[in-house]
Design an enzyme around this catalytic site. Sequence first.
Site, mmCIF file in Angstrom:
data_model
loop_
_atom_site.group_PDB
_atom_site.id
_atom_site.type_symbol
_atom_site.label_atom_id
_atom_site.label_comp_id
_atom_site.label_asym_id
_atom_site.label_seq_id
_atom_site.Cartn_x
_atom_site.Cartn_y
_atom_site.Cartn_z
ATOM 1 N N TYR A 9 38.507 1.907 -16.160
ATOM 2 C CA TYR A 9 37.291 1.667 -16.182
ATOM 3 C C TYR A 9 36.583 2.042 -14.692
ATOM 4 C CZ TYR A 9 32.415 -0.349 -16.085
ATOM 5 O OH TYR A 9 31.076 -0.391 -15.951
ATOM 6 N N GLY A 39 29.283 0.842 -18.404
ATOM 7 C CA GLY A 39 28.663 0.023 -19.178
ATOM 8 C C GLY A 39 28.740 0.194 -20.607
ATOM 9 N N ARG A 98 3.976 -42.804 3.372
ATOM 10 C CA ARG A 98 5.282 -43.714 3.398
ATOM 11 C C ARG A 98 6.192 -42.937 2.784
ATOM 12 N NH1 ARG A 98 5.447 -48.073 -0.768
ATOM 13 N NH2 ARG A 98 3.102 -47.913 -0.807
#
Length: 512
Positions: free
Chosen positions: A54, A61, A286
């Site tokens: 491959y 694909g 805060r």
Amino acid sequence: MQTVHVGVGPVSFDDLVHVAREGASVVLTDEALGAIDRARGVVEALAAAETPTYGVSTGFGALATRHIPSDMRAQLQRSLVRSHAAGSGPEVEREVVRALMLLRLSTLATGRTGVRRETAQLMADLLSHGITPVVREYGSLGCSGDLAPLSHCALALMGEGEVRDVDGALVPAAEALGAAGLEPVELVAKEGLALINGTDGMLGMLVMAITDLRMLLRTADVAAAMSVEAQLGTDRVFAAELQDIRPHPGQALSAANLTALMAGSAIVASHRTGDCNRVQDAYSLRCSPQVHGAARDTVEHAATVAGRELASAIDNPVVVGDRVESNGNFHGAPIGYVLDFLAIVAADVASISERRTDRFLDRARSHGLPPFLASDPGVDSGHMIAQYTQASIVAELKRLAVPASVDSIPSSAMQEDHVSMGWNAARKLRRSVDGLSRVVAVEVLTAARALDLRAPLEPSPATGAVVDLLRSNGIAGPGPDRHLSPEIEATVDLVQSGAVLAAAEGVVGPLA
């Protein structure tokens, strides 16, 4: 000009920034060239074998079942690159393309892909000569890597397609190569696939976003310190002993920064008295270290992932010993997730910045400041619409925080049936980082005006240095309304360049 050496190991964050943003040249090390040659030998042996492999002697694909005869393999590589260079839309930024090319070259240098040394060398030469292939915005699904973006770069190696030369002119690739004394390559077995099957685009954008966010989060601490100070907030909530009982590292660093930045403030000292009836500041003041700190910790998690990816060889198939093996390492999920995490971070840090800014503009909450910080309220609007600008950006950042990585869409006749969308996550993160810098800039601009309005009380030396920076760059102090957009843009430039951070650090030393 600086030179980055690419070997068999990972490039660093700094290497990537030098190449992508500063135009550094690139050299392949002898070790890398040796690894490339060894892997090429494996591929050539497999290409000569009768058994199909491959990516070497087959289609790709969903077409991988077709065996390709040797006399058609060069055509196979050309066809692969040409067909996959199918991007659309606006051009991607030069720094993104250069980062993508460097990272693809880094994978080629591992000796896992099977390309020839002349192919890898040409990619290095393009970087060194400032030749940047034209890559389009749309085309990558982030699985099988960033196929379309990388294919546009591979096309340039073949002397095809369009590029930007070192001066930014749009020219045919063959022309740019010729002007630089370079020859295009004729791709052979396995090379086309090796050039396009990686996660390099999304990773390059991740590394640059992390670099930018590390600076911006420290700048956000500067902006928060200016806001807490100018709104007569207390610095006691940032004490180390309070952070120690909730030991998140980012929170402790941010709180330490805020304490250092506010040290020596006459404004803070003015209300640190026994008759002060302020019990608690609003959350946006805060809780700044808790929000900024969580953001820092998330950025560092993303940096850990990015470091692992930089040390990876992303290709399919890959050369392992004397064979070539198919794998799934090209899937962009690890990168896509943290790209989405960082978009959430940018949105939330921008959100708390906008809330701190808004408090300056409401006389019921600003503790004695004029409405909207206006010179003559009613005649003047002051910074009323600057907050609108922040709010519009924050709203956009919230939309950009919707994750791309959960939005898989199948392709390639259902062969690629689950994809990462990492490229899309990276593209929207770039917009998020830019938006955050603009929101923080408006906070800095507004807080500086408020600090001036506290005169004759003096701000801390560190926050005062930031006010002085703005004033020395033509951003005037309180007064009648004037064209505000240029002042916002000038402050954005000072934030994005790191000048705001540098001004504060010039007083207190490097912030954590």
